[in-house]
Write a protein that holds these residues in place. Structure first.
Motif, PDB file in Angstrom:
ATOM      1  N   LYS A 198       0.876  -1.176   0.000  1.00  0.00           N
ATOM      2  CA  LYS A 198       0.000   0.000   0.000  1.00  0.00           C
ATOM      3  C   LYS A 198       0.913   1.225   0.000  1.00  0.00           C
ATOM      4  CE  LYS A 198      -3.916   0.330   0.525  1.00  0.00           C
ATOM      5  NZ  LYS A 198      -5.063   0.501  -0.425  1.00  0.00           N
ATOM      6  N   VAL A 199       0.874   2.006  -1.088  1.00  0.00           N
ATOM      7  CA  VAL A 199       1.778   3.151  -1.217  1.00  0.00           C
ATOM      8  C   VAL A 199       1.281   4.322  -0.372  1.00  0.00           C
ATOM      9  CG1 VAL A 199       2.819   4.798  -2.821  1.00  0.00           C
ATOM     10  CG2 VAL A 199       2.518   2.402  -3.501  1.00  0.00           C
ATOM     11  N   HIS A 200       0.017   4.716  -0.543  1.00  0.00           N
ATOM     12  CA  HIS A 200      -0.539   5.824   0.229  1.00  0.00           C
ATOM     13  C   HIS A 200      -2.051   5.798   0.070  1.00  0.00           C
ATOM     14  CE1 HIS A 200      -1.168   9.938   1.755  1.00  0.00           C
ATOM     15  NE2 HIS A 200       0.068   9.860   2.249  1.00  0.00           N
ATOM     16  N   ASP A 201      -2.737   6.174   1.131  1.00  0.00           N
ATOM     17  CA  ASP A 201      -4.205   6.154   1.079  1.00  0.00           C
ATOM     18  C   ASP A 201      -4.780   7.242   0.182  1.00  0.00           C
ATOM     19  OD1 ASP A 201      -4.490   3.984   2.757  1.00  0.00           O
ATOM     20  OD2 ASP A 201      -4.466   5.223   4.581  1.00  0.00           O
ATOM     21  N   ASP A 202      -4.098   8.403   0.122  1.00  0.00           N
ATOM     22  CA  ASP A 202      -4.663   9.552  -0.595  1.00  0.00           C
ATOM     23  C   ASP A 202      -3.940   9.881  -1.898  1.00  0.00           C
ATOM     24  OD1 ASP A 202      -6.512   9.980   1.508  1.00  0.00           O
ATOM     25  OD2 ASP A 202      -4.911  10.957   2.672  1.00  0.00           O
ATOM     26  N   PRO A 222       9.872   0.020  -0.250  1.00  0.00           N
ATOM     27  CA  PRO A 222       9.129  -1.156   0.216  1.00  0.00           C
ATOM     28  C   PRO A 222       9.527  -1.609   1.619  1.00  0.00           C
ATOM     29  CG  PRO A 222       9.969  -1.476  -2.014  1.00  0.00           C
ATOM     30  CD  PRO A 222      10.624  -0.249  -1.483  1.00  0.00           C
ATOM     31  N   ARG A 223      10.647  -1.154   2.142  1.00  0.00           N
ATOM     32  CA  ARG A 223      11.107  -1.604   3.458  1.00  0.00           C
ATOM     33  C   ARG A 223      10.363  -0.915   4.600  1.00  0.00           C
ATOM     34  NH1 ARG A 223      17.239  -0.167   2.074  1.00  0.00           N
ATOM     35  NH2 ARG A 223      16.064   1.720   1.524  1.00  0.00           N
ATOM     36  N   LEU A 224       9.668   0.190   4.302  1.00  0.00           N
ATOM     37  CA  LEU A 224       8.946   0.908   5.339  1.00  0.00           C
ATOM     38  C   LEU A 224       7.764   0.084   5.855  1.00  0.00           C
ATOM     39  CD1 LEU A 224       8.737   4.510   3.833  1.00  0.00           C
ATOM     40  CD2 LEU A 224      10.331   3.683   5.582  1.00  0.00           C
ATOM     41  N   ALA A 225       7.512   0.222   7.143  1.00  0.00           N
ATOM     42  CA  ALA A 225       6.315  -0.411   7.704  1.00  0.00           C
ATOM     43  C   ALA A 225       5.091   0.389   7.296  1.00  0.00           C
ATOM     44  CB  ALA A 225       6.430  -0.455   9.231  1.00  0.00           C
ATOM     45  N   GLY A 226       4.013  -0.282   7.019  1.00  0.00           N
ATOM     46  CA  GLY A 226       2.785   0.410   6.626  1.00  0.00           C
ATOM     47  C   GLY A 226       2.899   0.982   5.227  1.00  0.00           C
ATOM     48  N   GLN A 227       2.506   2.248   5.061  1.00  0.00           N
ATOM     49  CA  GLN A 227       2.531   2.872   3.738  1.00  0.00           C
ATOM     50  C   GLN A 227       3.974   3.077   3.262  1.00  0.00           C
ATOM     51  OE1 GLN A 227      -1.709   5.208   3.676  1.00  0.00           O
ATOM     52  NE2 GLN A 227       0.038   6.378   4.348  1.00  0.00           N
ATOM     53  N   LYS A 228       4.189   2.906   1.962  1.00  0.00           N
ATOM     54  CA  LYS A 228       5.549   2.835   1.418  1.00  0.00           C
ATOM     55  C   LYS A 228       6.046   4.164   0.854  1.00  0.00           C
ATOM     56  CE  LYS A 228       5.205  -1.545   2.330  1.00  0.00           C
ATOM     57  NZ  LYS A 228       5.852  -2.098   3.544  1.00  0.00           N
ATOM     58  N   LEU A 229       5.231   5.204   0.854  1.00  0.00           N
ATOM     59  CA  LEU A 229       5.666   6.501   0.336  1.00  0.00           C
ATOM     60  C   LEU A 229       6.557   7.188   1.374  1.00  0.00           C
ATOM     61  CD1 LEU A 229       3.541   9.028  -1.655  1.00  0.00           C
ATOM     62  CD2 LEU A 229       4.930   9.852   0.243  1.00  0.00           C
ATOM     63  N   VAL A 230       7.725   7.708   0.914  1.00  0.00           N
ATOM     64  CA  VAL A 230       8.662   8.391   1.806  1.00  0.00           C
ATOM     65  C   VAL A 230       8.255   9.859   1.896  1.00  0.00           C
ATOM     66  CG1 VAL A 230      11.085   8.955   2.240  1.00  0.00           C
ATOM     67  CG2 VAL A 230      10.482   6.778   1.122  1.00  0.00           C
TER      68      VAL A 230
END
Length: 808
Positions: free
Chosen positions: A534-538, A572-580
């Motif tokens: 999941k990249v970002h909700d919005d 992709p290594r981030l927990a939850g949403q993957k957008l930095v």
């Protein structure tokens, strides 16, 4: 001669044999009656002529092959510069070449137009006197029948005598193969390459070819051809005294379409006097239609504009058309000309040319037309644009301005490209054909192509399947395996809409239709989707691209994504949403971003559906350079590894931009690194197909232009030299140096029978192009691409199914 049409039933014989008929001995000339190069040249002093089937139904080739004396062929094969292309010339049997024959003073000659030469240039095959007249007459008849089949797409046995007469071109004179001497008895014709000069003598009225009773061996009485052969012999016998001379039908010139009257208009943006010419499909030339017309560009309201061309003397309206991108405008200041396309209501394309009296007239017309086109596309007044932006737009549409400095243009052209130019009017005969009939039954077609950088693999998306292909050492494509039934980790089957190879080509990032906020990771070794991100909700992901030009060859895990108005990094290594969040550049206004690409250093280019391009040196900041829009949406983007050249794809043209600054304190810097000064601008070049070529393409396929995403060839430590894209069944390559030097004919083409779905270069090579068709994939040599001629537009070889279809 056409009374004997049924003879062809026997002559065509076994449909499995490639050659239909042949003449075993003769000499091939190229005759140029009006050329300073010399009147004629003997190309093959000893040769064989045959008519050959192709893999495309109803298409035949006229093939002239050099014949060797004993031991001569081995000597040539052993030579270092041996070139098979010198030993065979191939021509499509089409009415445009005006194939004809005559018998004069006992000599038989076949002649046909040289479509890539000057007006009046012809090839002539002078038949050896040892060949009997029956064989000559049969050869001429089969040539006519082949042309009938190509034009009407049905068997020649259905043709009436009148229909076959259409392909007799006896009214076109055949000049002697050598001046003042009989072609057969000429003592000076001693070898290949002999050139003759002088003034040709006039021919007497040629004698028509008579078709005597045939003498080939008869088929067995039980064979299917036996009765046909008997019928043919009977017909010959009953009509052998008939006059074989026929009345021919002249090939009509392309007629001008019905003019559309100009709607009520407001301001005239320009009005200039010019000559009006219309491109004639049959002759391949522009024909003068009116010596003096007024070309007027008008504002008709609501961001709509009109081009009206009317006769200056009597006011006759020759042409009226909206000013839109499909005009495909080309300005040539060397010849004071403007060439453009017009599409009639029935979809037929016409190519028109306006020739102005001087540079000033063309300048004024260009600014008026480009103002109208720019305002129509941008819905903004031209005069509100910056001066440098207007200059940028005008320069992009000029085809005769060099993009390289003088010292950069001294490098010699590639030898291979020159050879390709010399043989461009002939057909490639060394391609391999798959002989597999039928079409797949899965209802899907190939849709996307991903070419491996790290490993020699190509991946083709087909519905919910992916075909995997190896690149062999001899530059062929070989089927490896199929990944079937692509599913999300939750078990939902889907067909990927976008794919990107990742992490040394071991993984593939993909997106599914209807879910722009989620990406999927496929492990290519196991052939299954192993992760869902999941990249970002919005913030949706419109498209994604590697972190740098060659990142997919490394273990780099992050990559870039864009939405309509944002540019960001995905980790992709981030927990939850993957957008930095710290590497997000989001705009308040809707920029409508559409494509992105990166350089070897990680500089970023982002394009939009508005047609503009932004250049960044890193994420999270404002763009260093904003390149103005020409107007059309940009659907694809590529950048050279060093960042100097930016390649944007629009529906009907490509845009090549030089991002290096030429003067001022930032001279030598790229637009990615430093902003252009206010009085400076990038150097653009609009890469479009010649409008006359567009008209020929549309005449053949009835399809409008629609380019696939264009790509540079690329490789580690390899310079970009070539561009590849496709439209409909045509793959097109541009020679980058020729474009940069504003040389003529910078592109070559290759036609297929089916629509090309995707194309790209093999990694590390500019010589091999990988082409994905609806049901096949193949790797082709770039040297097989041809210079654009009516022949190369017309031929389209039928493909056999590749194993990707068999296995799916």
């Amino acid at each position: 001669m056409f009374m004997l049409r049924n003879l062809g039933k026997a002559l065509f014989g076994d449909g499995n044999k490639q050659d239909v008929i042949s003449i075993d001995q003769g000499q091939l000339y190229i005759v140029r009656p009006d050329s300073p190069k010399g009147y004629s040249e003997c190309i093959f002093k000893d040769s064989v002529a045959c008519i050959r089937r192709t893999s495309t139904p109803y298409h035949y080739q006229l093939v002239i092959q050099r014949a060797y004396e004993e031991g001569e062929e081995q000597l040539i094969d052993d030579a270092e510069d041996a070139d098979d292309l010198k030993d065979e010339k191939i021509f499509l049997l089409d009415e445009s070449i005006k194939f004809r024959s005559l018998v004069k003073e006992g000599e038989s000659v076949f002649a046909w137009r040289d479509l890539s030469g000057d007006s009046g240039d012809v090839y002539e095959f002078v038949v050896d006197p040892s060949i009997d007249s029956t064989t000559v007459a049969n050869f001429s008849l089969v040539a006519v029948q082949c042309q009938y089949e190509r034009k009407y797409r049905k068997a020649h046995t259905e043709a009436s005598e009148k229909e076959l007469e259409e392909f007799s071109f006896q009214e076109s004179p055949i000049p002697p193969a050598s001046p003042g001497l009989s072609p057969i008895s000429s003592p000076s014709r001693s070898g290949s390459g002999t050139k003759l000069s002088g003034t040709p003598r006039k021919f007497k009225e040629p004698e028509p070819l008579e078709l005597p009773s045939p003498t080939p061996s008869e088929p067995d009485s039980d064979s299917p051809d036996a009765q046909l052969f008997a019928e043919a012999r009977s017909e010959v016998k009953s009509e052998e005294k008939a006059d074989a001379k026929v009345e021919t039908k002249a090939v009509a010139q392309t007629d001008a379409p019905k003019a559309v009257a100009r709607p009520s208009s407001g301001e005239d943006l320009c009005e200039e006097e010019a000559e009006l010419h219309l491109y004639d499909i049959n002759s391949g030339t522009f024909v003068l239609k009116a010596p003096s017309v007024l070309a007027t560009v008008s504002d008709i309201g609501h961001w709509s504009y009109w081009l009206d061309i009317s006769d200056k003397e009597d006011g006759k309206c020759w042409l009226g058309t909206p000013v839109i991108a499909d005009l495909n405008p080309v300005f040539n200041f060397e010849y004071f000309s403007f060439i453009f396309n017009y599409f009639a209501e029935d979809g037929i394309a016409y190519s028109w040319l306006l020739r102005f009296k001087d540079t000033e007239s063309l300048d004024r017309f260009q600014e008026g037309l480009m103002r109208a086109l720019w305002e129509q596309l941008n819905e903004t007044k031209w005069l509100k644009a910056k001066d440098q932006d207007r200059d940028y737009v005008l320069e992009a549409f000029q085809e005769d301005i060099e993009m390289l400095d003088a010292e950069e243009g001294e490098e010699e052209e590639e030898e291979e490209d020159e050879e390709a130019d010399r043989t461009s009017e002939h057909y490639d005969s060394d391609e391999e054909y798959d002989d597999v009939a039928g079409q797949p039954e899965d209802g899907d077609v190939n849709s996307q192509l991903a070419v491996g950088y790290k490993h020699d693999r190509s991946f083709v998306v087909r519905g919910d399947k992916i075909g995997v292909f190896k690149h062999t050492p001899n530059n062929k494509i070989e089927f490896a395996t199929t990944i079937n039934k692509i599913k999300t980790p939750g078990g939902l089957k889907f067909a990927p809409t976008k794919v990107m190879l990742h992490q040394q080509d071991s993984n593939m990032i993909m997106q599914r239709e209807g879910d722009p906020h989620t990406l999927y990771k496929m492990d290519l070794e196991y052939g299954k989707v192993v992760d869902e991100w999941k990249v970002h909700d919005d913030i949706p992901v419109h498209t994604f691209t590697p972190d740098s030009k060659f990142a997919q060859m490394t273990g780099e895990e992050t990559f870039l994504g864009i939405s309509n108005n944002a540019l960001f990094r995905i980790d992709p290594r981030l927990a939850g949403q993957k957008l930095v969040d710290s590497q997000l550049k989001q705009y308040v206004s809707k920029n409508d971003f559409s494509a992105a690409a990166t350089t070897e250093k990680g500089y970023i280019a982002v394009a939009s559906n508005k047609g503009d391009i932004r250049l960044f040196d890193r994420l999270g900041i404002n763009a260093k350079t904003h390149i103005p829009a020409l107007g059309e949406p940009i659907i694809g983007l590529d950048v050279s590894a060093d960042g100097r050249w930016i390649l944007a794809t629009c529906k009907t043209y490509l845009l090549l931009i030089d991002a290096e600054q030429k003067d001022g304190k930032n001279a030598g810097k790229l637009g990615f690194e430093k902003s252009f000064a206010k009085d400076s601008k990038p150097r653009p070049r609009r890469l479009g197909l010649n409008p006359s070529h567009v008209a020929q393409m549309q005449h053949e396929t009835k399809q409008p232009l629609s380019f696939t995403v264009a790509k540079f060839n690329t490789g580690l430590d390899a310079a970009e030299t070539t561009i590849v894209t496709s439209t409909g069944p045509f793959v097109v390559t541009w020679n980058l140096k020729k474009v940069q030097r504003a040389q003529k004919d910078p592109y070559t083409i290759k036609r297929y029978q089916d629509e090309v779905k995707a194309d790209n270069f093999k990694f590390g090579s500019d010589k091999n192009v990988i082409v994905a068709l609806p049901n096949e994939i193949e790797m082709v040599k770039r040297e097989t691409f041809k210079k654009p001629t009516r022949e190369s537009f017309a031929v389209g070889r039928r493909q056999g199914r590749s194993r990707v279809v068999e296995e799916y």
